[in-house]
Motif scaffolding. Structure first.
Motif, PDB file in Angstrom:
ATOM      1  N   UNK A 178       0.921  -1.089   0.099  1.00  0.00           N
ATOM      2  CA  UNK A 178      -0.015   0.263   0.069  1.00  0.00           C
ATOM      3  C   UNK A 178       0.982   1.491   0.059  1.00  0.00           C
ATOM      4  N   UNK A 179       0.265   2.492   0.142  1.00  0.00           N
ATOM      5  CA  UNK A 179       1.047   3.774   0.366  1.00  0.00           C
ATOM      6  C   UNK A 179       2.046   3.697   1.411  1.00  0.00           C
ATOM      7  N   UNK A 180       2.934   4.442   1.353  1.00  0.00           N
ATOM      8  CA  UNK A 180       3.984   4.910   2.252  1.00  0.00           C
ATOM      9  C   UNK A 180       4.677   3.521   2.842  1.00  0.00           C
ATOM     10  N   UNK A 181       4.823   2.687   1.712  1.00  0.00           N
ATOM     11  CA  UNK A 181       5.423   1.317   2.324  1.00  0.00           C
ATOM     12  C   UNK A 181       4.694   0.489   3.015  1.00  0.00           C
ATOM     13  N   UNK A 182       3.536   0.623   3.168  1.00  0.00           N
ATOM     14  CA  UNK A 182       2.668  -0.444   3.941  1.00  0.00           C
ATOM     15  C   UNK A 182       2.775  -1.899   3.382  1.00  0.00           C
TER      16      UNK A 182
END
Ligand SMILES: [Zn+2]
Length: 899
Positions: A116-120
């Motif tokens: 996901x976003x921001x390295x999730x």
């Protein structure tokens, strides 16, 4: 962390003089951006990882060679399943994941992964994990970062190095982890490196073994640390032992630089001892390395046991260091060492308390630095920084110190205000509570939360318990709301004083009203003796009877300049204070007085010509750093009132103001003088030469600059940088080429910085163009992007226009070169007093392709600064121009000091 070099300076002048002074106050906004309000609560909640499955120990094993561009490795994380679930969330940004294995009770559980976003990274298991322990193992490969964030690679003299910079969200770029401060766990780190390389991390090496040209370096398991404080370094490193401490400690440099580390090495022990004494607790880690990094965006970063610094700050050669550089070295080391307790041993639970780390480290660092090295007069130097942050806080778009729920990136962008405002507020409350109670509260808080996380509420509770005072109520006004109060003091006919508080705003600015609980300390004279009296102003207005029933002939409403507020008294009292400045006020108060005077000018309560007269009156100050505040006032006047066309009459005025200062302190070093004179003199030289256009000063600068280039051991190091800049003003291409060559062959970071700054100081338009081309085409490191354009922009309106155009034309190049938070600061190039530039910038940044997160917020802040400056020039410019062209401005009808 210590802020570093942005478009402008987040706080202090660092490695060079103050050509950029004109821009400084406004550009302060630029590198320390603020929250984008459109990021709502939901977005923030989504940034937090689930606590259903949490790490309890992480092993990191990396195989790294600084002479290649990629690396591989694995992590093994021991997990605690607090709630049965199929999902595990963590961070892994940019790595190519080879194998992901989730195991519980000895059995692998098949999982799918989703990014996901921001390295999730979300793992979904085939079946629910049950309560208890589990293990996650991830193998991966990755490329090193090349922008000095995450695990990054850089080269110097053809040799590769690896360093890390993880705060706030960049550990996840190096390896998979739970990249949030509340996941504070032990780390077991192992590096496989080519046998010839040195490797270090937060803890000492436990074991080393070798096989076929590679060595495996296993570090001791750490005490609990958040991911953002983990650090690694690999390369042909050099070490200098730090003497006088009870644990292993070293300065660490790149190859060939150890010879410059001795001063830093001897600086450490006294600071550590003073901190241990204050905290009543030994240094908490197993060893201490202080690393000097050639490529680094900040001043320093407090990785536990492995603190990183910009090499220009740390590698200050004891034989050629200026007093300013030594002061700065002390302060930055003291700041980062303070973090070993505040931030590292006790860590914020979430990023919205990042301010507390920084406010505290800055306050503590200054306090300790001053205890150990009083000759640097840190409190006086910082009084000027506090004036600057108060100016910034007057703008309605400046954020509060604490933004509830702010994410890591938001907090990093807005943390600038925490350094100086936070420090000033802590100092004010320390005084209010009493130094001893404050210290006991701090120490209790550290003992209660050692190796764990805590919030500001925990600290307030500890301070409240020891002082018996309602700390949260008192703090909230300064921490949770932006802006600052104005305390208006009016004597009433019956001899009492009426104190009225309101929000301090510049003339014509509208913003919501505010109420503060203000500890006000008054000093007043009844004509015979001087009295001090403290009150807490909680309501909008209060009447104060003077103790002893006296009547005040003057009132100075901010004793020691310690209160975080602006103040106003009737004009005759203001002039009375200025007339007797050195007898009625302490040096700190005189600096605060001049800062306050400049704020009253902005607020429309003092006229421009009166401001210039008071500067002239206060210039012959026996305290060098108070005299330096007069120079700051001249820079402010220059920015506000002096378009290029008014340069000559302003120069005559500057010469008049600075002559008594030059007579008192001299433009060259004198035997036996106080060390702090060397903190003033370079600024005096620069102002008299640049703003004052004084031929004798320029000739002196020419001589010193030639000495710096031919026989540097003979030149006064305090004056070297500014002399090079003055020498450049009328310099030709021949000189430009000499500077360029000297920059490229500099043997110390300090020399390199001096020549870099000076390359922007040439007045010749063609050379300015060439200098700007050199920024992107020359052998400059990305973190050296800003000094040349900053110096050019600060020299003249023409230069500022040129730099703004250059920035717009080079935006795509800059985009590949700068980390996003620095890109967001580029609207700072439109700051100053010129509304045309801000309009140009508005059109440029309106393009979505020219925006990153934070750009528009920054633009708004710069626009506020420009509007206020243009408003001031509109109100007072004509009167100031008339004054500057009249004989009065050069002292022919001068009302000299009447003491
Ligand atoms: Zn810090």
């Amino acid at each position: 962390m210590e802020p570093g070099h942005g478009v402008g300076y987040p706080r202090r002048e660092l490695l060079h003089g103050d050509f950029m002074h004109r821009l400084k106050a406004s550009l302060a906004a630029a590198a320390t951006l603020t929250l984008v309000m459109t990021v709502g609560g939901e977005g923030r909640a989504a940034e937090r990882l689930s606590t259903d499955v949490v790490p309890v120990l992480e092993e990191v094993h990396l195989r790294v060679d600084p002479d290649s561009s990629r690396y591989d490795g694995w992590v093994r994380v021991t997990l605690d399943v607090a709630r049965p679930t199929r999902q595990v969330t963590l961070h892994a940004e940019g790595q190519k994941l080879a194998h992901v294995t989730l195991t519980q009770q000895g059995r692998a559980i098949p999982t799918t992964t989703e990014r996901g976003d921001l390295g999730l990274l979300t793992l979904t298991a085939d079946r629910a994990l049950s309560h208890g322990s589990a293990t996650l193992e991830i193998q991966f490969t990755n490329a090193y970062d090349t922008h000095a964030v995450g695990l990054y690679r850089m080269t110097k003299d053809g040799l590769g190095y690896l360093f890390t910079q993880f705060e706030a969200n960049d550990a996840r770029k190096a390896f998979p982890c739970w990249d949030q401060p509340s996941f504070k766990i032990p780390w077991r780190i192992t590096l496989e490196v080519p046998e010839r390389q040195q490797a270090l991390s937060n803890n000492p090496i436990a074991r080393t073994s070798s096989r076929s040209g590679w060595k495996t370096v296993e570090f001791e398991e750490t005490r609990p640390l958040p991911s953002y404080l983990v650090a690694l370094a690999v390369g042909p490193l050099e070490f200098v032992d730090v003497p006088g401490v009870k644990f292993p400690a070293r300065i660490v440099t790149t190859k060939g630089q150890a010879r410059l580390a001795r001063l830093a090495a001897t600086t450490v022990a006294p600071l550590v001892t003073a901190l241990e004494r204050y905290f009543d607790m030994p240094y908490p880690y197993r060893k201490l390395d202080l690393l000097a990094l050639p490529e680094f965006w900040y001043g320093g970063m407090e990785n536990a046991g492995a603190i990183t610094f910009a090499e220009g700050l740390l590698l200050v050669d004891s034989t050629t260091a200026s007093v300013e550089q030594r002061r700065r070295l002390n302060q930055v080391i003291a700041h980062e060492l303070s973090h070993m307790w505040f931030g590292d041993l006790v860590t914020m639970a979430w990023w919205d308390d990042l301010w507390l780390n920084e406010s505290f480290a800055d306050w503590m660092g200054d306090k300790i630095s001053d205890q150990v090295n009083p000759q640097f007069k840190v409190p006086l130097a910082e009084m000027q920084s506090i004036q600057n942050i108060m100016n910034r806080d007057a703008h309605p778009s400046t954020d509060a110190i604490r933004i509830r729920g702010a994410t890591g990136n938001e907090s990093m962008r807005s943390v600038g205000v925490a350094y100086n405002k936070g420090k000033a507020v802590l100092a004010m409350f320390e005084h209010w509570m009493g130094e001893d109670a404050f210290r006991r509260g701090i120490n209790q808080y550290l003992r209660d939360h050692s190796w764990k996380n805590a919030t500001h509420d925990d600290l307030w509770a500890a301070l409240g318990a020891v002082s018996g005072k309602d700390v949260p109520a008192a703090m909230a006004g300064y921490i949770e709301q932006n802006g600052l109060p104005l305390v208006d003091v009016q004597p009433l006919p019956d001899g009492t004083l009426r104190l009225t508080q309101s929000r301090f705003l510049n003339d014509g600015v509208k913003a919501d009203p505010r109420l503060w609980r203000i500890p006000v300390a008054l000093r007043w004279s009844d004509g015979k003796s001087v009295h001090t009296q403290s009150v807490v102003l909680e309501k909008p207005t209060a009447t104060v009877a003077l103790e002893g029933g006296g009547r005040a002939v003057w009132v100075m409403p901010n004793v020691d300049g310690r209160g975080y507020y602006r103040w106003k008294v009737p004009p005759d009292m203001l002039l009375a204070l200025a007339h007797q400045s050195t007898t009625a006020m302490s040096p700190a108060e005189r600096i605060a007085f001049l800062g306050n005077l400049s704020a009253l000018l902005d607020a429309g309560a003092v006229h421009g010509d009166a401001y210039l007269e008071i500067l002239a009156e206060m210039s012959d100050d026996p305290e060098p750093l108070a005299a330096a505040a007069v120079i700051s006032g001249l820079s402010k006047a220059n920015e506000s009132f002096v378009p290029d066309a008014l340069g000559d009459p302003f120069a005559a005025y500057v010469r008049r103001v600075l002559q008594p200062m030059a007579d008192r302190y001299g433009l060259e070093r004198r035997a036996g003088e106080e060390e702090s004179v060397a903190l003033l003199r370079p600024r005096l030289l620069l102002s008299l030469g640049d703003l004052g256009r004084d031929p004798k000063t320029l000739a002196l600068a020419d001589r010193i600059a030639e000495q710096v280039m031919t026989d540097p051991s003979k030149a006064d190091p305090a004056l070297a940088g500014n002399a090079l800049q003055l020498h450049a003003i009328h310099g030709d291409r021949g000189l430009f080429d000499r500077y360029r060559q000297a920059f490229e062959s500099a043997r110390t970071p300090v020399d390199r910085g001096r020549y870099l700054n000076a390359l922007g100081a040439f007045d010749d338009a063609a050379l300015q163009q060439e200098a700007l081309r050199y920024v992107l085409q020359g052998p400059l490191r990305p973190n050296e992007t800003f000094p040349i354009p900053r110096t050019i922009a600060a020299r003249s309106d023409r230069g500022a226009d040129l730099v703004l155009r250059w920035m717009m034309e080079s935006y795509d190049r800059l985009k590949t070169r700068l980390p996003v938070e620095f890109l967001a600061g580029l609207p700072g190039y439109a700051s100053g007093c010129d509304t045309t530039r801000i309009e140009t910038a508005r059109r440029f940044f309106a393009e979505p392709a020219h925006q990153v997160q934070g750009t528009m917020k920054d633009l708004e802040q710069v626009a506020e600064q420009v509007d206020d400056c243009a408003g001031l020039r509109g109100r007072e410019g004509a009167a100031v121009a008339t004054y500057l062209k009249s004989p009065a401005s050069t002292g022919s009808r001068a009302s000299r000091k009447s003491q």
